[in-house]
Write a protein that holds these residues in place. Structure first.
Motif, PDB file in Angstrom:
ATOM      1  N   ARG A   1      -8.652   6.412 -12.335  1.00  0.00           N
ATOM      2  CA  ARG A   1      -7.494   6.454 -11.449  1.00  0.00           C
ATOM      3  C   ARG A   1      -7.887   6.788 -10.008  1.00  0.00           C
ATOM      4  O   ARG A   1      -7.455   6.136  -9.066  1.00  0.00           O
ATOM      5  CB  ARG A   1      -6.500   7.504 -11.960  1.00  0.00           C
ATOM      6  N   GLU A   2      -8.743   7.815  -9.878  1.00  0.00           N
ATOM      7  CA  GLU A   2      -8.996   8.339  -8.530  1.00  0.00           C
ATOM      8  C   GLU A   2      -9.547   7.319  -7.535  1.00  0.00           C
ATOM      9  O   GLU A   2      -9.049   7.218  -6.414  1.00  0.00           O
ATOM     10  CB  GLU A   2      -9.855   9.599  -8.613  1.00  0.00           C
ATOM     11  N   PRO A   3     -10.574   6.537  -7.927  1.00  0.00           N
ATOM     12  CA  PRO A   3     -11.074   5.575  -6.923  1.00  0.00           C
ATOM     13  C   PRO A   3     -10.004   4.602  -6.469  1.00  0.00           C
ATOM     14  O   PRO A   3      -9.872   4.305  -5.271  1.00  0.00           O
ATOM     15  CB  PRO A   3     -12.198   4.829  -7.652  1.00  0.00           C
ATOM     16  N   LEU A   4      -9.202   4.136  -7.421  1.00  0.00           N
ATOM     17  CA  LEU A   4      -8.172   3.148  -7.073  1.00  0.00           C
ATOM     18  C   LEU A   4      -7.083   3.784  -6.204  1.00  0.00           C
ATOM     19  O   LEU A   4      -6.613   3.211  -5.217  1.00  0.00           O
ATOM     20  CB  LEU A   4      -7.577   2.592  -8.373  1.00  0.00           C
ATOM     21  N   GLN A   5      -6.691   5.001  -6.586  1.00  0.00           N
ATOM     22  CA  GLN A   5      -5.664   5.708  -5.813  1.00  0.00           C
ATOM     23  C   GLN A   5      -6.169   5.978  -4.397  1.00  0.00           C
ATOM     24  O   GLN A   5      -5.443   5.769  -3.421  1.00  0.00           O
ATOM     25  CB  GLN A   5      -5.333   7.028  -6.513  1.00  0.00           C
ATOM     26  N   ASN A   6      -7.438   6.399  -4.302  1.00  0.00           N
ATOM     27  CA  ASN A   6      -8.024   6.620  -2.970  1.00  0.00           C
ATOM     28  C   ASN A   6      -8.038   5.342  -2.154  1.00  0.00           C
ATOM     29  O   ASN A   6      -7.759   5.350  -0.961  1.00  0.00           O
ATOM     30  CB  ASN A   6      -9.467   7.131  -3.094  1.00  0.00           C
ATOM     31  N   LEU A   7      -8.348   4.250  -2.836  1.00  0.00           N
ATOM     32  CA  LEU A   7      -8.415   2.966  -2.138  1.00  0.00           C
ATOM     33  C   LEU A   7      -7.048   2.624  -1.538  1.00  0.00           C
ATOM     34  O   LEU A   7      -6.933   2.280  -0.363  1.00  0.00           O
ATOM     35  CB  LEU A   7      -8.847   1.872  -3.121  1.00  0.00           C
ATOM     36  N   PHE A   8      -5.985   2.768  -2.345  1.00  0.00           N
ATOM     37  CA  PHE A   8      -4.656   2.419  -1.835  1.00  0.00           C
ATOM     38  C   PHE A   8      -4.217   3.394  -0.748  1.00  0.00           C
ATOM     39  O   PHE A   8      -3.572   3.010   0.217  1.00  0.00           O
ATOM     40  CB  PHE A   8      -3.633   2.355  -2.972  1.00  0.00           C
ATOM     41  N   GLU A   9      -4.574   4.668  -0.922  1.00  0.00           N
ATOM     42  CA  GLU A   9      -4.206   5.633   0.122  1.00  0.00           C
ATOM     43  C   GLU A   9      -4.912   5.310   1.433  1.00  0.00           C
ATOM     44  O   GLU A   9      -4.311   5.354   2.512  1.00  0.00           O
ATOM     45  CB  GLU A   9      -4.521   7.058  -0.334  1.00  0.00           C
TER      46      GLU A   9
ATOM     47  N   LEU B   1       5.737  -0.748 -10.456  1.00  0.00           N
ATOM     48  CA  LEU B   1       5.140  -0.772 -11.797  1.00  0.00           C
ATOM     49  C   LEU B   1       3.636  -0.527 -11.730  1.00  0.00           C
ATOM     50  O   LEU B   1       3.077   0.221 -12.530  1.00  0.00           O
ATOM     51  CB  LEU B   1       5.407  -2.127 -12.465  1.00  0.00           C
ATOM     52  N   PHE B   2       3.002  -1.126 -10.747  1.00  0.00           N
ATOM     53  CA  PHE B   2       1.548  -0.938 -10.599  1.00  0.00           C
ATOM     54  C   PHE B   2       1.240   0.550 -10.405  1.00  0.00           C
ATOM     55  O   PHE B   2       0.348   1.106 -11.033  1.00  0.00           O
ATOM     56  CB  PHE B   2       1.044  -1.760  -9.406  1.00  0.00           C
ATOM     57  N   GLY B   3       2.042   1.187  -9.538  1.00  0.00           N
ATOM     58  CA  GLY B   3       1.850   2.624  -9.278  1.00  0.00           C
ATOM     59  C   GLY B   3       2.077   3.450 -10.530  1.00  0.00           C
ATOM     60  O   GLY B   3       1.314   4.363 -10.844  1.00  0.00           O
ATOM     61  N   VAL B   4       3.138   3.102 -11.293  1.00  0.00           N
ATOM     62  CA  VAL B   4       3.469   3.858 -12.500  1.00  0.00           C
ATOM     63  C   VAL B   4       2.316   3.797 -13.497  1.00  0.00           C
ATOM     64  O   VAL B   4       1.919   4.815 -14.081  1.00  0.00           O
ATOM     65  CB  VAL B   4       4.748   3.283 -13.156  1.00  0.00           C
ATOM     66  N   PHE B   5       1.738   2.613 -13.651  1.00  0.00           N
ATOM     67  CA  PHE B   5       0.670   2.508 -14.646  1.00  0.00           C
ATOM     68  C   PHE B   5      -0.668   2.990 -14.101  1.00  0.00           C
ATOM     69  O   PHE B   5      -1.546   3.363 -14.870  1.00  0.00           O
ATOM     70  CB  PHE B   5       0.611   1.085 -15.217  1.00  0.00           C
ATOM     71  N   LEU B   6      -0.768   3.023 -12.804  1.00  0.00           N
ATOM     72  CA  LEU B   6      -1.971   3.592 -12.199  1.00  0.00           C
ATOM     73  C   LEU B   6      -2.079   5.076 -12.537  1.00  0.00           C
ATOM     74  O   LEU B   6      -3.145   5.584 -12.895  1.00  0.00           O
ATOM     75  CB  LEU B   6      -1.928   3.380 -10.673  1.00  0.00           C
ATOM     76  N   ILE B   7      -0.919   5.771 -12.457  1.00  0.00           N
ATOM     77  CA  ILE B   7      -0.936   7.215 -12.734  1.00  0.00           C
ATOM     78  C   ILE B   7      -1.441   7.492 -14.141  1.00  0.00           C
ATOM     79  O   ILE B   7      -1.999   8.539 -14.422  1.00  0.00           O
ATOM     80  CB  ILE B   7       0.481   7.843 -12.652  1.00  0.00           C
TER      81      ILE B   7
ATOM     82  N   THR C   1       0.817  -1.211   0.000  1.00  0.00           N
ATOM     83  CA  THR C   1       0.000   0.000   0.000  1.00  0.00           C
ATOM     84  C   THR C   1       0.854   1.266   0.000  1.00  0.00           C
ATOM     85  O   THR C   1       0.524   2.243  -0.652  1.00  0.00           O
ATOM     86  CB  THR C   1      -0.947   0.027   1.219  1.00  0.00           C
ATOM     87  N   SER C   2       2.006   1.220   0.715  1.00  0.00           N
ATOM     88  CA  SER C   2       2.802   2.448   0.771  1.00  0.00           C
ATOM     89  C   SER C   2       3.499   2.706  -0.549  1.00  0.00           C
ATOM     90  O   SER C   2       3.553   3.838  -1.022  1.00  0.00           O
ATOM     91  CB  SER C   2       3.811   2.399   1.905  1.00  0.00           C
ATOM     92  N   VAL C   3       4.031   1.659  -1.179  1.00  0.00           N
ATOM     93  CA  VAL C   3       4.739   1.894  -2.442  1.00  0.00           C
ATOM     94  C   VAL C   3       3.750   2.338  -3.522  1.00  0.00           C
ATOM     95  O   VAL C   3       3.994   3.319  -4.230  1.00  0.00           O
ATOM     96  CB  VAL C   3       5.531   0.645  -2.898  1.00  0.00           C
ATOM     97  N   ILE C   4       2.612   1.664  -3.617  1.00  0.00           N
ATOM     98  CA  ILE C   4       1.667   2.051  -4.671  1.00  0.00           C
ATOM     99  C   ILE C   4       1.149   3.482  -4.431  1.00  0.00           C
ATOM    100  O   ILE C   4       1.160   4.316  -5.335  1.00  0.00           O
ATOM    101  CB  ILE C   4       0.488   1.053  -4.764  1.00  0.00           C
TER     102      ILE C   4
END
Ligand code: ASP
Length: 419
Positions: free
Chosen positions: A169-177, A156-162, A58-61
């Protein structure tokens, strides 16, 4: 009113208390303290290990996604790697200088202390180390807690998430945050057990380790220790002062729960939850920086291990009466760096990886048997330096990224009671 007074004692003091009582209990009761020490130590270690994998993912992503673009990530990655290599080499040079000056192995009357069969040789090449970073199956790496492949996949997951469109993007990014925030809270809960866990770990070590080996290996032990002290007490603080422009003493104090846990567990990986929590909440470094620098650092940036590899191998050569020429000494330095990169953040990993360095200069692998007896305490010391170097790197990189909140920790944590 004892209760409010107790609540005012901060975490570091509690941990010191745990350590001191652990030493006393281990000395006073010897192995009969184990029925109390073992469960406390194991409980704490299991709790820490429980946190590591989900915390890293979770922290890296969320950290990589927070950097925002691939260029920013590339810049941060390049700086981080440059710091790792530079400080590891400085550590190696310090060790190399000391071991050649002091010559602890020359004329040492050692005899094999223990059969080296208990130490497996590591079969690693640079290519092997690089290849191992790529998970064949990320879920399998997560299940087995193999940290480097997990980081590789998460970056890599984070890079392609951006790169997704905002709506996706936003829901997934919020989820990981959000998941990361949960993990940090959970980590803080686990850290509340640190004083008891550290009491158990230290009592166990004191109760089961004898002082006999220090008679013959004392000078070697002190040479490694002196090197570690110079690196951790002079070189790294200078870098922190010059590049991060903060007081290294105050910073070390902020990072002290992590440093003391590293000493007690001999494992950078097990310490990672505390390293991240201390850096973010006690030292005010951003999640963006810590989530990139710390997990990677815990796995590949090991200044203490690099220094130790170098001193140990040259010590073994001296003990066997073998003179290493300049080329061989350079080879020791380079392979010590590789061995430290390849060593996992677990107890005694550095000892296993030493076979790479020994093989590179044609020394017998049995040499490892010579130094086995004092390795446990050295492992504790070098792991502390490994974690300290990760912490210094985070501060320096945070400053270079223009962060202004370093050493302005969140108020609530400055006051922090037990967590
Ligand atoms: N125990 C060390 C660490 O976890 C690695 C080593 O054995 O040198 O950082």
């Amino acid at each position: 009113m004892a209760f409010p007074t107790l609540r005012r004692i901060n975490l570091t003091t509690w941990i010191f208390l745990g350590m001191a009582l652990g030493v006393l209990a281990g000395m006073a009761w010897g192995e009969s303290i184990l029925p109390l020490a073992d469960p406390l130590a194991d409980l704490f270690l299991r709790l820490l290990k429980m946190v590591i994998v989900p915390l890293i993912i979770t922290s890296v992503i969320s950290g990589v996604a927070g950097i925002g673009d691939a260029r920013g990530l590339g810049r941060m990655g390049a700086k981080t790697l440059a710091y790792y290599v530079a400080t590891s080499f400085l550590a190696i040079l310090t060790g190399q200088l000391l071991v050649n000056l002091i010559e602890p192995g020359t004329g040492a009357d050692l005899g094999l202390q223990k059969s080296p069969e208990s130490v497996k040789a590591a079969d690693e090449s640079l290519w092997g180390i690089l290849l191992r970073m790529i998970p064949v199956n990320p879920i399998e790496s997560m299940a087995s807690g193999d940290i480097l492949p997990i980081i590789f996949f998460s970056v890599l997951f984070g890079v392609f998430l951006i790169q997704l469109e905002p709506k996706r993007r936003e829901p997934l990014q919020n989820l990981f945050e959000a998941a990361f925030e949960v993990m940090m809270r959970l980590t803080r809960f686990v850290i509340a057990f640190a004083p008891l866990g550290i009491f158990g770990l230290i009592a166990r070590i004191v109760a089961t380790t004898g002082f006999e080996p220090f008679k013959s290996l004392g000078v070697y032990f002190l040479t490694v220790l002196l090197g570690l002290i110079i690196h951790a007490g002079i070189t790294l603080p200078l870098l922190v002062r010059l590049l991060a422009r903060i007081s290294p003493v105050r910073y070390a104090r902020a990072m002290s729960p992590a440093l003391l846990t590293a000493f007690s567990t001999s494992s950078s990986s097990a310490t990672l939850p505390l390293t991240m929590e201390s850096a973010e909440n006690r030292a005010g470094i951003s999640n963006r920086t810590t989530s990139f620098v710390m997990p990677l650092g815990a796995t590949i940036n090991m200044d203490g291990t690099a220094l130790y590899e170098c001193v140990a191998v040259i010590f073994i050569a001296q003990a066997y009466g073998i003179d290493l020429n300049m080329t061989q000494q350079a080879l020791v330095a380079v392979t010590a760096l590789l061995a430290s990169i390849g060593a996992a953040g677990i107890p005694m990993a550095g000892l296993v990886m030493m076979s790479i360095v020994l093989r590179a200069v044609g020394l017998p692998l049995e040499g490892i048997g010579l130094i086995l007896a004092v390795d446990r305490l050295l492992d504790m010391c070098r792991t502390t330096v490994n974690v300290w170097s990760d912490a210094c790197g985070a501060a320096i990189i945070a400053r270079s990224e223009g962060e202004s909140g370093i050493m302005q920790p969140r108020e609530e944590f400055l006051e922090s009671k037990t967590a």
